[in-house]
Write a protein that holds these residues in place. Structure first.
Motif, PDB file in Angstrom:
ATOM      1  N   MET C 199       0.830  -1.204   0.000  1.00 55.64           N
ATOM      2  CA  MET C 199       0.000   0.000   0.000  1.00 55.64           C
ATOM      3  C   MET C 199       0.868   1.259   0.000  1.00 55.64           C
ATOM      4  O   MET C 199       0.657   2.183  -0.777  1.00 55.64           O
ATOM      5  N   ASP C 203       1.293   4.090  -2.928  1.00 55.99           N
ATOM      6  CA  ASP C 203       1.052   5.513  -2.696  1.00 55.99           C
ATOM      7  C   ASP C 203       2.224   6.343  -3.200  1.00 55.99           C
ATOM      8  O   ASP C 203       2.052   7.383  -3.845  1.00 55.99           O
ATOM      9  N   ILE C 206       2.316   6.580  -6.969  1.00 55.33           N
ATOM     10  CA  ILE C 206       1.252   7.465  -7.461  1.00 55.33           C
ATOM     11  C   ILE C 206       1.659   8.930  -7.350  1.00 55.33           C
ATOM     12  O   ILE C 206       1.454   9.720  -8.279  1.00 55.33           O
ATOM     13  N   ILE C 207       2.247   9.269  -6.219  1.00 53.86           N
ATOM     14  CA  ILE C 207       2.679  10.665  -6.046  1.00 53.86           C
ATOM     15  C   ILE C 207       3.752  11.015  -7.080  1.00 53.86           C
ATOM     16  O   ILE C 207       3.683  12.035  -7.773  1.00 53.86           O
ATOM     17  N   ASN C 210       2.455  11.551 -10.623  1.00 51.98           N
ATOM     18  CA  ASN C 210       1.290  12.420 -10.813  1.00 51.98           C
ATOM     19  C   ASN C 210       1.718  13.751 -11.447  1.00 51.98           C
ATOM     20  O   ASN C 210       2.384  14.566 -10.796  1.00 51.98           O
ATOM     21  N   GLN C 221       3.305  15.742   0.310  1.00 52.39           N
ATOM     22  CA  GLN C 221       2.652  14.433   0.367  1.00 52.39           C
ATOM     23  C   GLN C 221       3.633  13.332   0.762  1.00 52.39           C
ATOM     24  O   GLN C 221       3.275  12.397   1.477  1.00 52.39           O
ATOM     25  N   GLN C 224       3.997  13.403   4.503  1.00 52.27           N
ATOM     26  CA  GLN C 224       2.881  12.783   5.194  1.00 52.27           C
ATOM     27  C   GLN C 224       2.997  11.259   5.116  1.00 52.27           C
ATOM     28  O   GLN C 224       2.768  10.545   6.089  1.00 52.27           O
ATOM     29  N   LEU C 225       3.382  10.794   3.925  1.00 49.82           N
ATOM     30  CA  LEU C 225       3.564   9.363   3.709  1.00 49.82           C
ATOM     31  C   LEU C 225       4.665   8.826   4.621  1.00 49.82           C
ATOM     32  O   LEU C 225       4.543   7.729   5.188  1.00 49.82           O
ATOM     33  N   THR C 228       3.300   8.339   8.083  1.00 51.40           N
ATOM     34  CA  THR C 228       2.521   7.102   8.143  1.00 51.40           C
ATOM     35  C   THR C 228       3.461   5.898   8.196  1.00 51.40           C
ATOM     36  O   THR C 228       3.272   4.970   8.989  1.00 51.40           O
ATOM     37  N   ASN C 334      -6.734   3.451  19.656  1.00 46.80           N
ATOM     38  CA  ASN C 334      -5.712   3.799  18.669  1.00 46.80           C
ATOM     39  C   ASN C 334      -5.594   2.784  17.537  1.00 46.80           C
ATOM     40  O   ASN C 334      -4.843   3.007  16.584  1.00 46.80           O
ATOM     41  N   SER C 336      -7.344   2.159  15.140  1.00 47.78           N
ATOM     42  CA  SER C 336      -7.684   2.659  13.806  1.00 47.78           C
ATOM     43  C   SER C 336      -6.496   3.302  13.111  1.00 47.78           C
ATOM     44  O   SER C 336      -6.473   3.416  11.883  1.00 47.78           O
ATOM     45  N   THR C 337      -5.491   3.706  13.878  1.00 52.12           N
ATOM     46  CA  THR C 337      -4.259   4.224  13.268  1.00 52.12           C
ATOM     47  C   THR C 337      -3.683   3.233  12.256  1.00 52.12           C
ATOM     48  O   THR C 337      -3.079   3.627  11.261  1.00 52.12           O
ATOM     49  N   MET C 339      -5.281   0.658  10.682  1.00 56.97           N
ATOM     50  CA  MET C 339      -6.161  -0.067   9.774  1.00 56.97           C
ATOM     51  C   MET C 339      -5.832   0.293   8.345  1.00 56.97           C
ATOM     52  O   MET C 339      -5.439   1.416   8.045  1.00 56.97           O
ATOM     53  N   PRO C 341      -7.358  -0.079   4.232  1.00 55.66           N
ATOM     54  CA  PRO C 341      -8.643  -0.288   3.556  1.00 55.66           C
ATOM     55  C   PRO C 341      -8.877  -1.752   3.224  1.00 55.66           C
ATOM     56  O   PRO C 341      -7.922  -2.488   2.920  1.00 55.66           O
ATOM     57  N   GLU C 344      -7.191  -3.406   0.369  1.00 54.30           N
ATOM     58  CA  GLU C 344      -5.758  -3.740   0.462  1.00 54.30           C
ATOM     59  C   GLU C 344      -5.506  -4.914   1.406  1.00 54.30           C
ATOM     60  O   GLU C 344      -4.372  -5.379   1.534  1.00 54.30           O
TER      61      GLU C 344
ATOM     62  N   ILE D 304      -9.993   7.786  13.516  1.00 53.68           N
ATOM     63  CA  ILE D 304      -8.733   7.790  12.754  1.00 53.68           C
ATOM     64  C   ILE D 304      -7.509   7.531  13.615  1.00 53.68           C
ATOM     65  O   ILE D 304      -6.383   7.547  13.121  1.00 53.68           O
ATOM     66  N   LYS D 307      -3.772   9.166  13.421  1.00 50.44           N
ATOM     67  CA  LYS D 307      -3.509   9.701  12.083  1.00 50.44           C
ATOM     68  C   LYS D 307      -3.815  11.185  12.019  1.00 50.44           C
ATOM     69  O   LYS D 307      -4.527  11.741  12.847  1.00 50.44           O
TER      70      LYS D 307
END
Lengths: 363, 363, 363, 363
Positions: C199, C203, C206-207, C210, C221, C224-225, C228, C334, C336-337, C339, C341, C344, D304, D307
């Motif tokens: 994943m 990402d 893609i950046i 683009n 971006q 930020q990636l 993560t 936490n 959900s930090t 998770m 999609p 994926e 979230i 995040k």
């Protein structure tokens, strides 16, 4: 989190221009601005938005139950129905906001709205019909209003929803397909009837032999016991059941009723757990709509007193009558009539228990 | 903040030992622990605590209205009645906690409790009686249960509350004392009647002269207008009013009704502001008890189905009937029937306005 | 329903005499009746009753998780924890009732209560300790108050609860026992890490490719990636995890965290459904206590302003600090930090799916 | 009720076509329908509708306070502000509906929304600014986001609201105009200061002469008394007050603060009753927004985790910081710091009482 999707702005995404330009006060149109008309409009618009969401959930659940239902999906169905109940709580609580408008303030613009009325909410009709409210079960005024108050296009949509299988219909079919009513050597209905009989004659023996009861007491208790017995007799007689359906006292098919009872009594078994929550959540929805109708009737009573509603209904009395009458899943609510204490429940045979459990735990 | 009061400990102050030892499970007594019986007891105990608080407020307000009511006290009365409404919201919401107990879980200990029942709550009877519910207005079963289900001492207390002037009685007397119904040259009832007549004949003229209405439309609208007219005729005829009282359709005296209407229509005048809130808050209380009764009935329906309650009542249908029947202040709720739009209201004479204002602003 | 149990009377069953004689106003004792002191006492007493009920549920659930947990029981555990959340909503809403008491009314009796304080509620300490709040995680004032404000007997009980395995401890052990982390050929942690990496590099690609992004946009971006990525690196490194535990940023063991993530990601599988609801309901409880603490702090702020509490605490600021600090299950919140999609998520091998399903459906 | 207004249809009146076509799912646009996106949109749209209503009320109240405020209007102002609080309760409770969406379900469409964010809600900015939140009091990130996240047109509107007199400003001016601070021979500030001093030295004497206190106890109590004394010293020193304003600890002008205290202490006097409710209702609004911000932060935390938000904010920690920081009427909430018991309050001179009463009662 940076996929190549074009950037989105909050107000575009939510179409705020469209949304926030949809409040047009009649009192302004007539040059007599009534401050509270804004509230009246916005409260009703939030109701309509929530109705849209409820329909979105209901239709998705009804679809899931179209044919065979994958066990995995029952969890999703329950979650979506539960969401409806959370929305319904808001629908009820929101009435308090509307009640901050006093009757005198309402009179400042009420005349301009005739004959608009909540009866004309197509979406609410769709919610009722998708749940499974049948035309013949509507109160008379409502049956009639239903025909006359919607415009042609709306009528067509309402009728289509009426004619499509409702959530009631689909859940009934799903219950009827339950494989566990007669499962290998276990015949649920026979075991359960036997347990009921043992319980009732045990009760009778206890009363008879109780030295501390006077004869009057005993008579009273026997009478109560007979009433309970009669309830169960009606349950165990499929013809009686058909009769009750004809008379409008019951709606669920005999087999579906048996399945719903099985699920309620043996809900601790893993495979029955989510089906139990499904039934319970459906009862929650019915109960919350009933509450909402009743609270709404009280609010209307307070707002217009004994007057006739803008839509020409006889007002709050009619509305509170729908609360009692327009329940859809009363048979599920009535299940508790036929429950017997866990201590009296027939134990399930081992191989049935195995089949009701998880593969991993049983293998 | 250090006065010479002996130090206080939280658990002594709240008598926690006494409070927290008052939960004795019958299922434990019989050696068959039922987990959910604790919830059943604690929910009912919190209800009784709240009833005590409600009585505390009601009695203090009733006392304030014993004789002449100092204007200053109306603020306090409203605050205390408003507190009751906040408690009532909790009473309603708490039902959700009780509903986490399933019917099957209730059956684990239900038999042990017979014939205990909420009908035996003395405090709830006192609340009803202090508000002003009259024996003759109770539903039949309730009238009877009321006699037989309480023990001697409880009966005496309930009867005493029944025979003392209720909040209804005292508010009625207070309304009758309103000095503003006939005030100097202003005669409220005459002005108001005239305004109603002007409004109604204006409406009639408008219908008559409206070219866009078909004859059928006109007929329909005249019929509605006649119904409204008849409502008002009944209002303006004191004999009719007495008749309605005799038949149980109204309860408030003619003079008190006029005063309540005056207050509702001219509530913006400073001296009428708090009286208006008093009336409104009393209607809130009535509405919330009605809601509570109805929600309670739904909960009982769900919990025991069509069975008879532990106390021998015919269950949920009886309970939901009390919701409609046991309203006490329906006349206040019905006031909106007789409201006319602000634009049609007779203007108050200047000297009346002066008298309804504050001294400082007027002097 | 007429077993030979002696008849029960409502007021005996609920011990109403004991319950309703437990309100002794200090202001009455000192001959200066303060009307609102009754409310103050009754609100706190209802809180204590609810705390008793919460403890009843918590202790029963903790016991269920003592050793091996039968899958059947998870449903019961979830139902009981869910009941706690319904009670907590009442705890929060009840604050509105207390807020009907104004600061000036409180001053009428506040001096008499010094130094009593909610800090002295043993039951609330037991709730915190049974859930799993550790002494070292309490705010300083609270650590200290905890020692000094309870009397000897209370301290002993609080300490015992502190030293017994808490709900946190038991749920952690239960998670660690999950058999599915490494199940036949399926190694969850490896598959999941791989999916995360795919994943993240997707990402990145893609950046990079683009054309519509400026260099500044890209840089932003990527940054930020990277953040993560760093989050996930910390997750996949067990030493890092131990370090975070030492620093007080995490509490759950590495294995339990993995299991909780597995359950959250594959919750649609039947055998994981109830475990998922268990985790979710525990987060609900934590969230609702946090909300309650915060709302309580606001109420205190309003009631006493910047003054010091009757118990000597620095008042509302301290209380609102506990809201953030005294969370117990933050690791669950936490989750959900981490998770990713559904699209994926690595698909589960067929035989794993079979094992996660029902026996009946799979056999 | 049959005026010659053209007949209105419910769906036209509410512009349902416009309203119900404003939900466009990004996930549908990209061909990957995410069921829960509908909920996400509808929840946010209901928020925006309620914000519109709140603005409608706030702006009408701010206008009422533009110049001289007719006493009659204070009742209307309070009713409208109270309505805002009822709406706020819905805003808070609605979060439960959104929380029925799980983090994993959110991930199904979250990427499509970047960088849309609640920071871009113009209406929420307008609510904040109309209430009186000042740019310099915003948290740093918020100050900045405020500039950059709105588009040009939105910025202009937000700025206009910022530069217009806010509700805070107008209520402050209205308080400053109170005629009763120095009224005939009654000088509130002097009387009150004297009462405070008497109270404090009484307390000191009591401690000194209390034989049951140890020296350590006495020392402790003197220390507490000194702290209270220091609070009051700061209150009675206008220079100190200015200093506190400069440092951002207070905001209300010295005179307005005095008036607010006068109103709070003598609220039973008829002419002060509604002003008291005005102040109280404003505190309700501030408290409810604070609660809402905090609950919203918890919901975001859960959704979230750690995040970064779609709008690039550092997420829940930032949001919960705004709860504490963005209070606007903290000075009103802090009033209770300076309240003294009724028993210590200076009695009002007779002629002052007369002026605070109704004309009719006093003449």
């Amino acid at each position: 989190m940076s996929k190549p999707y074009p950037p989105v702005h909050y107000s575009d995404y939510l179409k705020l221009e469209q949304l926030l330009s949809a409040q047009k006060l009649k009192s302004d149109e007539y040059g007599k601005h009534a401050h509270d008309e804004m509230l009246f409009i916005i409260v009703h618009q939030t109701y309509e938005l929530w109705f849209k969401q409820i329909l979105h959930e209901l239709q998705s659940v009804a679809k899931m139950f179209e044919n065979y239902v994958d066990e995995k999906n029952i969890g999703t169905a329950v979650a979506r129905l539960h969401r409806i109940t959370e929305i319904q709580k808001i629908l009820i609580d929101q009435l308090r906001v509307l009640e901050t408008m006093t009757p005198l303030d309402f009179l400042d613009f009420r005349d301009y709205l005739v004959p608009a009325s909540g009866f004309q909410s197509l979406q609410f009709r769709l919610v009722e019909n998708t749940l499974g409210l049948k035309r013949e079960n509507r109160l008379d005024f409502d049956k009639q209003a239903y025909h006359t108050r919607l415009d042609k296009g709306e009528q067509k949509k309402a009728q289509a929803a009426e004619e499509s299988p409702s959530l009631f219909d689909r859940v009934e079919k799903w219950l009827e397909r339950t494989p566990f009513l007669e499962f290998e050597k276990f015949k649920f209905w026979d075991s359960y009837r036997e347990a009921v009989n043992i319980m009732l004659s045990g009760d009778r023996a206890i009363i008879t032999s109780n030295p501390s009861l006077t004869d009057t007491d005993k008579e009273k208790q026997f009478k109560q016991l007979d009433a309970t017995g009669a309830d169960f007799d009606a349950l165990f007689d499929s013809k009686k059941h058909e009769q009750l359906i004809k008379e409008g006292h019951r709606r669920l098919s005999y087999k579906a009723l048996q399945a719903a009872l099985l699920i309620s009594l043996y809900r601790e078994e893993p495979i029955l757990h989510m089906p139990y929550r499904l039934i319970t959540t459906i009862v929650d929805i019915d109960e919350l709509f009933t509450s909402w109708r009743y609270r709404h009737a009280l609010m209307v009573h307070r707002m217009i007193g004994m007057k006739i509603g803008t839509g020409g209904s006889s007002g709050h009395q009619y509305l509170s009558a729908t609360a009692a009458q327009h329940k859809i899943f009363a048979d599920f609510m009535n299940l508790s009539t036929f429950m017997i204490p866990r201590s009296e429940l027939p134990a399930l045979p081992k191989d049935v228990v195995k089949n009701l459990g998880f593969y991993y735990s049983q293998k």
